[in-house]
Design a protein around this motif. Structure first.
Motif, PDB file in Angstrom:
ATOM      1  N   PRO A   1     -10.337  27.565  -5.488  1.00 43.33           N
ATOM      2  CA  PRO A   1     -11.246  28.003  -4.424  1.00 43.33           C
ATOM      3  C   PRO A   1     -12.447  27.103  -4.238  1.00 43.33           C
ATOM      4  N   THR A   2     -12.538  26.007  -5.024  1.00 49.34           N
ATOM      5  CA  THR A   2     -13.707  25.138  -4.947  1.00 49.34           C
ATOM      6  C   THR A   2     -13.471  23.921  -4.075  1.00 49.34           C
ATOM      7  N   THR A   3     -12.388  23.909  -3.324  1.00 49.34           N
ATOM      8  CA  THR A   3     -12.078  22.769  -2.478  1.00 49.34           C
ATOM      9  C   THR A   3     -13.216  22.471  -1.512  1.00 49.34           C
ATOM     10  N   ALA A   4     -13.601  21.206  -1.487  1.00 46.64           N
ATOM     11  CA  ALA A   4     -14.665  20.807  -0.561  1.00 46.64           C
ATOM     12  C   ALA A   4     -14.108  20.666   0.831  1.00 46.64           C
ATOM     13  N   LYS A   5     -14.884  21.036   1.776  1.00 48.19           N
ATOM     14  CA  LYS A   5     -14.454  20.896   3.164  1.00 48.19           C
ATOM     15  C   LYS A   5     -14.653  19.468   3.605  1.00 48.19           C
ATOM     16  N   GLY A   6     -13.693  18.990   4.354  1.00 43.70           N
ATOM     17  CA  GLY A   6     -13.789  17.636   4.809  1.00 43.70           C
ATOM     18  C   GLY A   6     -13.276  17.479   6.206  1.00 43.70           C
TER      19      GLY A   6
ATOM     20  N   PRO B   1       0.831  -1.220   0.000  1.00 42.66           N
ATOM     21  CA  PRO B   1       0.000   0.000   0.000  1.00 42.66           C
ATOM     22  C   PRO B   1       0.856   1.257   0.000  1.00 42.66           C
ATOM     23  N   LEU B   2       0.272   2.322  -0.532  1.00 43.58           N
ATOM     24  CA  LEU B   2       0.952   3.611  -0.640  1.00 43.58           C
ATOM     25  C   LEU B   2       0.225   4.635   0.215  1.00 43.58           C
ATOM     26  N   VAL B   3       0.960   5.434   0.965  1.00 41.24           N
ATOM     27  CA  VAL B   3       0.390   6.508   1.764  1.00 41.24           C
ATOM     28  C   VAL B   3       0.196   7.731   0.874  1.00 41.24           C
ATOM     29  N   GLY B   4      -1.042   8.237   0.802  1.00 40.24           N
ATOM     30  CA  GLY B   4      -1.346   9.381  -0.036  1.00 40.24           C
ATOM     31  C   GLY B   4      -0.881  10.686   0.585  1.00 40.24           C
ATOM     32  N   LEU B   5      -1.136  11.788  -0.135  1.00 32.90           N
ATOM     33  CA  LEU B   5      -0.679  13.094   0.328  1.00 32.90           C
ATOM     34  C   LEU B   5      -1.506  13.647   1.475  1.00 32.90           C
ATOM     35  N   ASP B   6      -2.641  13.035   1.773  1.00 35.14           N
ATOM     36  CA  ASP B   6      -3.396  13.442   2.958  1.00 35.14           C
ATOM     37  C   ASP B   6      -3.335  12.370   4.039  1.00 35.14           C
ATOM     38  N   GLY B   7      -2.369  11.453   3.896  1.00 31.68           N
ATOM     39  CA  GLY B   7      -2.154  10.441   4.914  1.00 31.68           C
ATOM     40  C   GLY B   7      -3.006   9.204   4.784  1.00 31.68           C
TER      41      GLY B   7
ATOM     42  N   THR C   1      -6.627  16.721   8.391  1.00 30.50           N
ATOM     43  CA  THR C   1      -6.983  15.486   7.691  1.00 30.50           C
ATOM     44  C   THR C   1      -5.794  14.540   7.610  1.00 30.50           C
ATOM     45  N   ALA C   2      -4.627  15.067   7.254  1.00 32.80           N
ATOM     46  CA  ALA C   2      -3.443  14.220   7.147  1.00 32.80           C
ATOM     47  C   ALA C   2      -3.050  13.645   8.504  1.00 32.80           C
ATOM     48  N   PHE C   3      -3.140  14.449   9.541  1.00 33.34           N
ATOM     49  CA  PHE C   3      -2.780  13.962  10.879  1.00 33.34           C
ATOM     50  C   PHE C   3      -3.695  12.818  11.301  1.00 33.34           C
ATOM     51  N   ALA C   4      -4.999  12.960  11.055  1.00 34.24           N
ATOM     52  CA  ALA C   4      -5.941  11.914  11.456  1.00 34.24           C
ATOM     53  C   ALA C   4      -5.649  10.599  10.749  1.00 34.24           C
ATOM     54  N   HIS C   5      -5.371  10.666   9.447  1.00 31.35           N
ATOM     55  CA  HIS C   5      -5.067   9.433   8.714  1.00 31.35           C
ATOM     56  C   HIS C   5      -3.763   8.800   9.199  1.00 31.35           C
ATOM     57  N   LEU C   6      -2.747   9.629   9.376  1.00 38.81           N
ATOM     58  CA  LEU C   6      -1.455   9.092   9.802  1.00 38.81           C
ATOM     59  C   LEU C   6      -1.477   8.608  11.247  1.00 38.81           C
ATOM     60  N   TYR C   7      -2.319   9.207  12.084  1.00 47.66           N
ATOM     61  CA  TYR C   7      -2.450   8.743  13.467  1.00 47.66           C
ATOM     62  C   TYR C   7      -2.926   7.295  13.491  1.00 47.66           C
ATOM     63  N   ARG C   8      -3.862   6.965  12.616  1.00 42.79           N
ATOM     64  CA  ARG C   8      -4.363   5.580  12.561  1.00 42.79           C
ATOM     65  C   ARG C   8      -3.272   4.622  12.101  1.00 42.79           C
ATOM     66  N   ILE C   9      -2.445   5.078  11.135  1.00 44.12           N
ATOM     67  CA  ILE C   9      -1.338   4.232  10.687  1.00 44.12           C
ATOM     68  C   ILE C   9      -0.351   4.008  11.825  1.00 44.12           C
ATOM     69  N   GLN C  10      -0.045   5.066  12.572  1.00 46.90           N
ATOM     70  CA  GLN C  10       0.860   4.928  13.708  1.00 46.90           C
ATOM     71  C   GLN C  10       0.287   3.982  14.758  1.00 46.90           C
ATOM     72  N   ALA C  11      -1.008   4.083  15.016  1.00 46.46           N
ATOM     73  CA  ALA C  11      -1.640   3.223  16.021  1.00 46.46           C
ATOM     74  C   ALA C  11      -1.512   1.748  15.648  1.00 46.46           C
TER      75      ALA C  11
ATOM     76  N   GLU D   1     -11.367   8.283  12.071  1.00 45.15           N
ATOM     77  CA  GLU D   1     -11.127   9.719  11.989  1.00 45.15           C
ATOM     78  C   GLU D   1     -12.222  10.511  12.699  1.00 45.15           C
ATOM     79  N   ALA D   2     -13.452   9.997  12.604  1.00 43.69           N
ATOM     80  CA  ALA D   2     -14.563  10.681  13.268  1.00 43.69           C
ATOM     81  C   ALA D   2     -14.391  10.659  14.783  1.00 43.69           C
ATOM     82  N   GLN D   3     -13.908   9.548  15.333  1.00 49.34           N
ATOM     83  CA  GLN D   3     -13.690   9.460  16.771  1.00 49.34           C
ATOM     84  C   GLN D   3     -12.574  10.389  17.223  1.00 49.34           C
ATOM     85  N   LEU D   4     -11.535  10.511  16.393  1.00 48.96           N
ATOM     86  CA  LEU D   4     -10.440  11.406  16.754  1.00 48.96           C
ATOM     87  C   LEU D   4     -10.884  12.859  16.751  1.00 48.96           C
ATOM     88  N   GLY D   5     -11.676  13.219  15.759  1.00 47.11           N
ATOM     89  CA  GLY D   5     -12.130  14.599  15.652  1.00 47.11           C
ATOM     90  C   GLY D   5     -10.970  15.593  15.588  1.00 47.11           C
TER      91      GLY D   5
END
Length: 451
Positions: free
Chosen positions: A446-451, A155-161, A334-344, A354-358
């Motif tokens: 400027p059309t980036t969706a919020k996530g 697997p490859l880690v994306g730019l947002d983790g 967003t990147a921190f939340a994804h990478l936190y799960r990988i670290q865990a 990610e929702a639980q981490l908030g």
């Protein structure tokens, strides 16, 4: 009778026959053969050599993941190719395909054999395109095979983790290379234009490389987003948006469209100059003043039109840098939340969503002084998150270096047990803590969706 038969055969020289002849001429040159050999062998050797090293090219996008998955090596090579290899390849091939006839004085022989400047232009343009595609295919296949053989199909880690499965990574790596063909075609068309307009002058050979260097320098400057997107060089970096979730296709689609427009315009200008050339002038040494009026000015006009169209379509959002506080905070969180799960998972801790981490991020530039937008290495972010069944809120500090194209490197600044440097166990051996340093991407549109 003999002359009549010869004339009939000359008139029957088709584009396909001329194309085969031009391809043979190109691949018979020692420098072209050397380039083909290098493109199909050197990337695999480079990726394999890096895979055996403990030091990685972390300054290059996806370089820090070259020991984690074989797909990262292909993306590192794509970044290098867009910056250096492809401009040089298009210079050597497309930038010399017409000028070589001027140096050798063989236009009269070619015209007697084919008797059609239009067919000659089509054959030479298609032949140079075929060789360039062969070289690009070699870069992609060689670097991919080298990475997969050395590191593996992981697997490859994306730019947002977020983690891409091997299948998803394969598809997006292939798509990124395919999209890079558009700016390559633009540089090749500039090479054709220079080769036709400047004759035997060495500037025709260097024109694609010089144009690419100028556009790369422009991408490093704090220019408005509309100006960036109006240059085909942006498509060489816009593929970054494919490796986020959700993907950011907007900049890439615009970059590809602009690159194809450049390719079509430069090719049409080269064709117009070529068919109007006086081949009876043995002292011809380029189009002279017409090279400016029929070549450079229309390309400059294309840039202006593209800037206006892009800016008009998006409104005022394209007049600035495209990097602001809200976008940086969303991207880092967003990147921190994804990478936190990988670290865990690597530390055998309980998994959380990610929702639980908030996770949220509070970022400021220059300590909150001045406008909170634009590139710079003075961004600082405090990331906060909350684990289930834990009352205390976690917090980690990052220093960010954000470049003008939206890419950034986040460097952990404590606490050490969260984003400090330490080794963790992975499938391919020990690796640095994924939260220590990571690459990210801020979409400039400027059309980036919020996530």
């Amino acid at each position: 009778m003999t002359a009549t038969i010869a004339d009939e055969k000359a008139r029957n020289v088709t584009v396909s026959r001329g194309y085969r002849f031009e391809v043979v001429k190109l691949v018979s040159q020692w420098r072209i053969r050397l380039l083909v050999l290098a493109c199909w062998i050197a990337p695999a050797l480079f990726v394999a050599a890096v895979g055996q090293q403990s030091t990685l090219p972390v300054d290059t996008l996806f370089g820090r993941w070259m020991l984690a998955t074989g797909w990262a090596g292909s993306l590192v090579m794509l970044g290098f190719a867009g910056t250096w290899a492809l401009p040089l390849l298009t210079s050597v091939v497309a930038g010399d395909v017409f000028a070589s006839e001027d140096r050798l004085g063989t236009w009269r022989h070619l015209l007697v054999a084919v008797r059609s400047p239009r067919r000659i232009f089509a054959a030479k343009a298609l032949a140079s395109l075929s060789v360039i595609l062969l070289l690009v295919a070699g870069l992609m296949v060689s670097s991919t095979v080298g990475g997969l053989v050395t590191v593996g199909n992981l697997p490859l880690v994306g730019l947002d983790g977020h983690l891409l499965s091997p299948g998803d990574a394969a598809g997006k790596v292939l798509l990124a290379w395919v999209c890079a063909l558009a700016p390559t075609l633009a540089l090749a068309a500039i090479g054709l234009l220079g080769s036709v307009a400047l004759g035997r002058s060495p500037m025709g050979l260097l024109l694609p490389a010089i144009a690419a260097l100028a556009m790369q320098l422009a991408q490093m400057l704090p220019l408005p987003v509309a100006v960036r997107l109006a240059l085909p060089s942006y498509a060489f970096i816009a593929w970054n948006g494919l490796f986020t979730s959700p993907a950011q296709p907007g900049p890439l689609l615009i970059g590809v469209a602009v690159s194809l427009a450049w390719a079509a315009t430069a090719t049409a200008l080269a064709y117009r100059l070529f068919v109007r050339r006086d081949f009876t002038n043995l002292a011809y040494d380029g189009a002279g003043r017409r090279a400016v009026t029929a070549g450079a000015l229309p390309v400059a006009g294309l840039v202006a039109v593209a800037v206006v169209l892009v800016a008009t379509a998006a409104g005022t959002g394209f007049t600035g840098s495209g990097i602001d506080q809200d976008k940086v905070e969303r991207s880092v969180a967003t990147a921190f939340a994804h990478l936190y799960r990988i670290q865990a998972r690597q530390l055998n801790r309980s998994d959380v969503t990610e929702a639980q981490l908030g996770a949220t991020a509070a970022c400021n530039k220059s300590g909150g002084k001045g406008a909170q937008e634009g590139p710079g290495n003075d961004w600082r972010c405090a990331v906060s998150w909350h684990l289930p069944d834990v009352e205390a809120t976690g917090q980690a500090i990052y220093q960010l270096d954000v470049t003008a194209d939206g890419r950034y490197v986040a460097d952990g600044d404590g606490p050490k047990e969260v984003n400090g440097y330490f080794l963790v166990r992975t499938q391919t051996g020990d690796a640095p803590n994924p939260l220590w340093q990571f690459d990210g991407n801020v979409e400039l549109l400027p059309t980036t969706a919020k996530g």
